[in-house]
Design a protein around this motif. Structure first.
Motif, PDB file in Angstrom:
ATOM      1  N   PHE A 122       0.860  -1.180   0.000  1.00  0.00           N
ATOM      2  CA  PHE A 122       0.000   0.000   0.000  1.00  0.00           C
ATOM      3  C   PHE A 122       0.897   1.230   0.000  1.00  0.00           C
ATOM      4  O   PHE A 122       1.836   1.314   0.789  1.00  0.00           O
ATOM      5  N   VAL A 123       0.607   2.183  -0.885  1.00  0.00           N
ATOM      6  CA  VAL A 123       1.368   3.433  -0.922  1.00  0.00           C
ATOM      7  C   VAL A 123       0.385   4.593  -1.020  1.00  0.00           C
ATOM      8  O   VAL A 123      -0.548   4.545  -1.837  1.00  0.00           O
ATOM      9  N   GLU A 124       0.583   5.624  -0.202  1.00  0.00           N
ATOM     10  CA  GLU A 124      -0.231   6.832  -0.309  1.00  0.00           C
ATOM     11  C   GLU A 124       0.672   8.047  -0.304  1.00  0.00           C
ATOM     12  O   GLU A 124       1.625   8.125   0.477  1.00  0.00           O
ATOM     13  N   ARG A 125       0.383   8.965  -1.200  1.00  0.00           N
ATOM     14  CA  ARG A 125       1.132  10.217  -1.292  1.00  0.00           C
ATOM     15  C   ARG A 125       0.164  11.352  -1.619  1.00  0.00           C
ATOM     16  O   ARG A 125      -0.618  11.256  -2.572  1.00  0.00           O
ATOM     17  N   GLN A 126       0.209  12.410  -0.847  1.00  0.00           N
ATOM     18  CA  GLN A 126      -0.524  13.642  -1.152  1.00  0.00           C
ATOM     19  C   GLN A 126      -2.001  13.372  -1.464  1.00  0.00           C
ATOM     20  O   GLN A 126      -2.583  13.955  -2.374  1.00  0.00           O
ATOM     21  N   GLY A 127      -2.586  12.467  -0.688  1.00  0.00           N
ATOM     22  CA  GLY A 127      -4.010  12.180  -0.843  1.00  0.00           C
ATOM     23  C   GLY A 127      -4.359  11.165  -1.909  1.00  0.00           C
ATOM     24  O   GLY A 127      -5.531  10.870  -2.129  1.00  0.00           O
ATOM     25  N   LYS A 128      -3.344  10.612  -2.587  1.00  0.00           N
ATOM     26  CA  LYS A 128      -3.581   9.611  -3.628  1.00  0.00           C
ATOM     27  C   LYS A 128      -3.079   8.252  -3.143  1.00  0.00           C
ATOM     28  O   LYS A 128      -1.991   8.150  -2.587  1.00  0.00           O
ATOM     29  N   VAL A 129      -3.884   7.231  -3.377  1.00  0.00           N
ATOM     30  CA  VAL A 129      -3.621   5.887  -2.867  1.00  0.00           C
ATOM     31  C   VAL A 129      -3.349   4.932  -4.019  1.00  0.00           C
ATOM     32  O   VAL A 129      -4.033   4.983  -5.050  1.00  0.00           O
ATOM     33  N   ALA A 130      -2.357   4.064  -3.848  1.00  0.00           N
ATOM     34  CA  ALA A 130      -2.117   2.966  -4.788  1.00  0.00           C
ATOM     35  C   ALA A 130      -2.097   1.663  -3.987  1.00  0.00           C
ATOM     36  O   ALA A 130      -1.272   1.490  -3.101  1.00  0.00           O
ATOM     37  N   GLN A 131      -3.035   0.786  -4.301  1.00  0.00           N
ATOM     38  CA  GLN A 131      -3.078  -0.523  -3.649  1.00  0.00           C
ATOM     39  C   GLN A 131      -2.672  -1.588  -4.653  1.00  0.00           C
ATOM     40  O   GLN A 131      -3.259  -1.720  -5.730  1.00  0.00           O
ATOM     41  N   TRP A 132      -1.659  -2.349  -4.265  1.00  0.00           N
ATOM     42  CA  TRP A 132      -1.131  -3.403  -5.119  1.00  0.00           C
ATOM     43  C   TRP A 132      -1.808  -4.726  -4.773  1.00  0.00           C
ATOM     44  O   TRP A 132      -2.148  -4.980  -3.613  1.00  0.00           O
ATOM     45  N   PHE A 133      -1.978  -5.584  -5.778  1.00  0.00           N
ATOM     46  CA  PHE A 133      -2.501  -6.930  -5.584  1.00  0.00           C
ATOM     47  C   PHE A 133      -1.543  -7.910  -6.257  1.00  0.00           C
ATOM     48  O   PHE A 133      -1.377  -7.877  -7.485  1.00  0.00           O
ATOM     49  N   ASP A 134      -0.921  -8.769  -5.447  1.00  0.00           N
ATOM     50  CA  ASP A 134       0.060  -9.704  -5.996  1.00  0.00           C
ATOM     51  C   ASP A 134      -0.552 -10.673  -7.002  1.00  0.00           C
ATOM     52  O   ASP A 134       0.154 -11.192  -7.877  1.00  0.00           O
ATOM     53  N   GLY A 135      -1.850 -10.941  -6.880  1.00  0.00           N
ATOM     54  CA  GLY A 135      -2.498 -11.911  -7.764  1.00  0.00           C
ATOM     55  C   GLY A 135      -3.231 -11.304  -8.933  1.00  0.00           C
ATOM     56  O   GLY A 135      -3.971 -12.010  -9.630  1.00  0.00           O
ATOM     57  N   GLU A 136      -3.058 -10.006  -9.173  1.00  0.00           N
ATOM     58  CA  GLU A 136      -3.758  -9.329 -10.257  1.00  0.00           C
ATOM     59  C   GLU A 136      -2.753  -8.716 -11.245  1.00  0.00           C
ATOM     60  O   GLU A 136      -1.612  -8.429 -10.882  1.00  0.00           O
ATOM     61  N   ASN A 137      -3.212  -8.480 -12.468  1.00  0.00           N
ATOM     62  CA  ASN A 137      -2.341  -7.823 -13.456  1.00  0.00           C
ATOM     63  C   ASN A 137      -2.601  -6.324 -13.531  1.00  0.00           C
ATOM     64  O   ASN A 137      -2.248  -5.663 -14.493  1.00  0.00           O
ATOM     65  N   SER A 138      -3.250  -5.784 -12.480  1.00  0.00           N
ATOM     66  CA  SER A 138      -3.462  -4.334 -12.413  1.00  0.00           C
ATOM     67  C   SER A 138      -3.433  -3.883 -10.959  1.00  0.00           C
ATOM     68  O   SER A 138      -3.766  -4.643 -10.046  1.00  0.00           O
ATOM     69  N   ALA A 139      -3.002  -2.636 -10.761  1.00  0.00           N
ATOM     70  CA  ALA A 139      -3.042  -1.999  -9.448  1.00  0.00           C
ATOM     71  C   ALA A 139      -4.237  -1.049  -9.423  1.00  0.00           C
ATOM     72  O   ALA A 139      -4.713  -0.602 -10.458  1.00  0.00           O
ATOM     73  N   GLN A 140      -4.717  -0.729  -8.208  1.00  0.00           N
ATOM     74  CA  GLN A 140      -5.863   0.162  -8.081  1.00  0.00           C
ATOM     75  C   GLN A 140      -5.407   1.502  -7.493  1.00  0.00           C
ATOM     76  O   GLN A 140      -4.761   1.545  -6.446  1.00  0.00           O
ATOM     77  N   LEU A 141      -5.757   2.586  -8.187  1.00  0.00           N
ATOM     78  CA  LEU A 141      -5.431   3.936  -7.750  1.00  0.00           C
ATOM     79  C   LEU A 141      -6.716   4.654  -7.378  1.00  0.00           C
ATOM     80  O   LEU A 141      -7.697   4.628  -8.130  1.00  0.00           O
ATOM     81  N   LEU A 142      -6.735   5.308  -6.229  1.00  0.00           N
ATOM     82  CA  LEU A 142      -7.911   6.035  -5.768  1.00  0.00           C
ATOM     83  C   LEU A 142      -7.484   7.197  -4.888  1.00  0.00           C
ATOM     84  O   LEU A 142      -6.286   7.407  -4.663  1.00  0.00           O
ATOM     85  N   THR A 143      -8.456   7.981  -4.391  1.00  0.00           N
ATOM     86  CA  THR A 143      -8.137   9.155  -3.586  1.00  0.00           C
ATOM     87  C   THR A 143      -8.659   9.009  -2.166  1.00  0.00           C
ATOM     88  O   THR A 143      -9.714   8.410  -1.937  1.00  0.00           O
ATOM     89  N   GLU A 144      -7.915   9.553  -1.225  1.00  0.00           N
ATOM     90  CA  GLU A 144      -8.330   9.542   0.174  1.00  0.00           C
ATOM     91  C   GLU A 144      -9.652  10.287   0.351  1.00  0.00           C
ATOM     92  O   GLU A 144     -10.519   9.867   1.121  1.00  0.00           O
ATOM     93  N   HIS A 145      -9.822  11.392  -0.391  1.00  0.00           N
ATOM     94  CA  HIS A 145     -11.034  12.201  -0.285  1.00  0.00           C
ATOM     95  C   HIS A 145     -12.278  11.383  -0.612  1.00  0.00           C
ATOM     96  O   HIS A 145     -13.287  11.443   0.105  1.00  0.00           O
ATOM     97  N   ALA A 146     -12.212  10.585  -1.683  1.00  0.00           N
ATOM     98  CA  ALA A 146     -13.355   9.767  -2.080  1.00  0.00           C
ATOM     99  C   ALA A 146     -13.632   8.681  -1.039  1.00  0.00           C
ATOM    100  O   ALA A 146     -14.792   8.410  -0.710  1.00  0.00           O
TER     101      ALA A 146
END
Length: 423
Positions: A122-146
């Motif tokens: 899990f990585v968050e910077r300046q209100g933006k979140v990136a959640q990694w999934f080891d079993g997926e071929n995509s990462a999910q990006l979202l915002t803390e505000h939402a």
């Protein structure tokens, strides 16, 4: 009798109004601990200032905890349950330049959940979140505000193939690890910048054996077998620069990295019984620290920036002076916790809140409380089960007249709720 009761009520009301006026811009200090059990899908919320339990949340699996920079949200990454839950910490700050306002409310489990196979970094910077999934071929990006608004605004960004990697979020971009093309189950081989549609931007950066990442100041770092990748963003797309290990270092590399708060530096493992301090701005960037025994966990002090802490398997908490690059104090806290056995066996974890250091003791169902200045144990907090992962959220701020804040110390020890007062 009724008249006397009414008079008393009016007097109490007037006293409350007077107190509210006097405290119209009082400084309020609030800190909370979020503690996940090692084996059970349970997260406890504890008042860090007096040790009282404020809430218990039942999730779907044992959780690893990560907080956002603001501290407004704590994410519970439940690898075995393939889900990530979000918790509102109940402590929020509003920056007004010369001071910050603080809002204190009950912590609550939010409706937002991220689903995917094997959630990992899990990585968050300046209100933006990136959640990694080891079993997926995509990462999910979202915002803390939402997330705080109960909305899932996640964008999925392709990472080519499922692998144990990491994504770092930026404005309109992400830096993602590159899987090993011959065997994606092996460590990644590099990092690349992509836009939110997954398109590659610029040249890839080589990073053999990529594992471990952290941010400090305006730099985010990824650990490689050859050194660190340092990521910065000044204008548009982020830029990646390689910092090779110093030739004076013995053979080895770092695979677990944390970033300094208040001072820009990184600290990482370098073998089982050494740490390495990294100053990315200095010509001689790397300094080794020899530990008395093998490390169990390490953390930085966000309140006293010159210090970091490492818990070693002999049951001691060791204070590291980052400026001196050496251990300056040690104190016995628990019985020994051997690093032999499974990597994920229940062992102590460290968090810092206000003037205190907290060390979980999962085999004894408690948290040790140490005075960070005197560097000695001052108490303990009993926690049922095996308290394991821990994060701290909080700070000080002003509460203005006409606003509402919950009194951290007005809660019931039995029911663990807060009473609302008008200031």
């Amino acid at each position: 009798m009724k008249k006397r009761i009414l008079s008393a009520a009016i007097s109490a009301l007037l006293l409350g109004v007077a107190a509210g006026s006097a405290q119209a811009e009082d400084d309020v200090n609030a800190w909370r601990l979020f503690v996940a059990d090692h084996d059970k899908p349970v997260i406890n919320v504890i008042d860090a200032l007096d040790g009282d339990k404020l809430a218990t949340f039942n999730v779907k699996g044992p959780a690893s905890l990560s907080r956002t920079e603001s501290g407004a949200v704590v994410f519970a990454i439940q690898g075995s349950a393939n889900v990530v839950s979000a918790i509102s910490s109940g402590i929020a700050f509003h920056d007004h330049g010369d001071h910050a306002d603080i809002d204190i409310d009950d912590a609550k489990l939010l409706k937002v959940e991220l689903d995917g196979k094997k959630p990992g970094h899990f990585v968050e910077r300046q209100g933006k979140v990136a959640q990694w999934f080891d079993g997926e071929n995509s990462a999910q990006l979202l915002t803390e505000h939402a997330v705080l608004a109960g909305k899932n605004d996640a964008t999925k960004v392709s990472v080519v193939a499922a692998h144990h990697g990491v994504a770092v979020p930026y404005d309109g971009y992400a830096v993602v690890s590159i899987p090993n093309p011959e065997d994606a189950t092996k460590r990644p081989i590099g990092a690349r910048v992509v836009d939110l549609k997954g398109n590659k931007v610029g040249e890839d950066a080589a990073c053999p054996g990529l594992h471990g990442s952290a941010g400090s100041g305006n730099i985010y770092a990824l650990s490689c077998a050859t050194g660190l990748l340092l990521i910065t963003q000044n204008d548009d797309a982020p830029v990646i620069k390689h910092l090779p290990y110093a030739k004076s270092l013995p053979e080895g590399s770092t695979s677990t990295l944390i970033g300094g708060k208040g001072m820009q530096y990184f600290i990482g493992n370098y073998g089982p019984d050494r740490l390495v301090l990294i100053d990315p701005t200095e010509a001689d960037s790397f300094r080794l620290i020899q530990l008395p025994t093998r490390r169990v966990h390490f953390a930085v002090d966000p309140v006293r920036p010159k210090f970091a802490y490492v818990f070693t398997e002999d049951g001691k908490l060791n204070q590291i002076d980052v400026l001196k690059g050496q251990i300056t104090q040690s104190v016995k806290v628990t019985e020994p916790y051997s690093m032999d056995g499974h990597w994920n066996d229940p062992r102590p974890r460290i968090a810092v809140a206000d003037s205190k250091i907290f060390v979980t003791d999962p085999l004894k169902s408690k948290i040790h409380v140490l005075d960070a200045v005197a560097f000695k144990e001052t108490g303990e907090i009993a926690v049922a089960g095996q308290p394991f992962n821990i994060v701290a959220v909080g700070g000080s701020g002003k509460v203005h007249g006409g606003g509402h804040a919950h009194d951290e110390h007005g809660h019931s020890h039995e029911h663990a709720h807060n009473h609302e007062h008008t200031h």
